[in-house]
Design a protein around this motif. Structure first.
Motif, PDB file in Angstrom:
ATOM      1  N   TYR A  11       0.825  -1.203   0.000  1.00 35.77           N
ATOM      2  CA  TYR A  11       0.000   0.000   0.000  1.00 35.77           C
ATOM      3  C   TYR A  11       0.860   1.255   0.000  1.00 35.77           C
ATOM      4  N   LYS A  12       1.948   1.230   0.762  1.00 34.15           N
ATOM      5  CA  LYS A  12       2.813   2.402   0.903  1.00 34.15           C
ATOM      6  C   LYS A  12       3.612   2.688  -0.372  1.00 34.15           C
ATOM      7  N   TYR A  13       4.075   1.629  -1.059  1.00 32.33           N
ATOM      8  CA  TYR A  13       5.023   1.837  -2.152  1.00 32.33           C
ATOM      9  C   TYR A  13       4.476   1.579  -3.558  1.00 32.33           C
ATOM     10  N   PHE A  14       3.330   0.924  -3.681  1.00 33.97           N
ATOM     11  CA  PHE A  14       2.844   0.553  -5.009  1.00 33.97           C
ATOM     12  C   PHE A  14       1.344   0.790  -5.132  1.00 33.97           C
ATOM     13  N   SER A  15       0.903   0.905  -6.380  1.00 32.38           N
ATOM     14  CA  SER A  15      -0.543   0.964  -6.623  1.00 32.38           C
ATOM     15  C   SER A  15      -1.064  -0.456  -6.825  1.00 32.38           C
ATOM     16  N   LYS A  16      -2.385  -0.597  -6.755  1.00 32.96           N
ATOM     17  CA  LYS A  16      -2.975  -1.914  -6.989  1.00 32.96           C
ATOM     18  C   LYS A  16      -2.661  -2.391  -8.398  1.00 32.96           C
ATOM     19  N   GLU A  17      -2.644  -1.479  -9.345  1.00 37.11           N
ATOM     20  CA  GLU A  17      -2.337  -1.842 -10.728  1.00 37.11           C
ATOM     21  C   GLU A  17      -0.915  -2.394 -10.854  1.00 37.11           C
ATOM     22  N   GLN A  18       0.037  -1.787 -10.165  1.00 37.06           N
ATOM     23  CA  GLN A  18       1.412  -2.285 -10.206  1.00 37.06           C
ATOM     24  C   GLN A  18       1.509  -3.696  -9.615  1.00 37.06           C
ATOM     25  N   ILE A  19       0.819  -3.932  -8.515  1.00 41.32           N
ATOM     26  CA  ILE A  19       0.826  -5.256  -7.891  1.00 41.32           C
ATOM     27  C   ILE A  19       0.158  -6.267  -8.824  1.00 41.32           C
ATOM     28  N   PHE A  20      -0.964  -5.881  -9.421  1.00 40.48           N
ATOM     29  CA  PHE A  20      -1.660  -6.758 -10.348  1.00 40.48           C
ATOM     30  C   PHE A  20      -0.755  -7.111 -11.535  1.00 40.48           C
ATOM     31  N   ASN A  21      -0.066  -6.125 -12.091  1.00 44.49           N
ATOM     32  CA  ASN A  21       0.849  -6.368 -13.211  1.00 44.49           C
ATOM     33  C   ASN A  21       2.020  -7.252 -12.798  1.00 44.49           C
ATOM     34  N   ALA A  22       2.555  -7.028 -11.614  1.00 47.34           N
ATOM     35  CA  ALA A  22       3.668  -7.844 -11.123  1.00 47.34           C
ATOM     36  C   ALA A  22       3.237  -9.299 -10.976  1.00 47.34           C
ATOM     37  N   ARG A  23       2.024  -9.529 -10.468  1.00 52.57           N
ATOM     38  CA  ARG A  23       1.507 -10.898 -10.384  1.00 52.57           C
ATOM     39  C   ARG A  23       1.434 -11.532 -11.764  1.00 52.57           C
ATOM     40  N   GLY A  24       0.986 -10.746 -12.742  1.00 52.33           N
ATOM     41  CA  GLY A  24       0.910 -11.246 -14.117  1.00 52.33           C
ATOM     42  C   GLY A  24       2.273 -11.638 -14.653  1.00 52.33           C
ATOM     43  N   TYR A  25       3.292 -10.825 -14.347  1.00 51.94           N
ATOM     44  CA  TYR A  25       4.650 -11.144 -14.796  1.00 51.94           C
ATOM     45  C   TYR A  25       5.136 -12.450 -14.180  1.00 51.94           C
ATOM     46  N   VAL A  26       4.841 -12.637 -12.900  1.00 54.35           N
ATOM     47  CA  VAL A  26       5.264 -13.867 -12.225  1.00 54.35           C
ATOM     48  C   VAL A  26       4.578 -15.076 -12.849  1.00 54.35           C
TER      49      VAL A  26
END
Length: 78
Positions: A11-26
């Motif tokens: 929450y402090k360092y990333f947006s939900k979209e960034q987390i969602f995209n990172a999950r997609g990359y993984v």
């Protein structure tokens, strides 16, 4: 976009979209790792190609773990 419950760090360092995209990359990296494992099981592969596949697998595993660590996805992904 799926509903994502963020940790305090996320929450402090990333947006939900960034987390969602990172999950997609993984997930894409995991898929590529599985593809390479299947390719390695083929009968007519040379030793040089097997070494290249193993090298690529190591790099992909490192990338996957780095993304999971950086974005704090250890608890979200198995």
């Amino acid at each position: 976009m799926d509903e994502i419950n963020l940790t305090w760090y996320q929450y402090k360092y990333f947006s939900k979209e960034q987390i969602f995209n990172a999950r997609g990359y993984v997930y894409k990296i995991k898929d590529r790792i599985l593809t390479l494992h299947q390719r390695k099981e083929l009968i007519n592969i040379s030793e040089d190609e097997i070494k290249k596949i193993n090298s690529n697998l190591e790099l992909l595993e490192t990338s996957k773990e780095s993304i999971k660590y950086y974005y704090g996805l250890q608890d979200m992904l198995v």
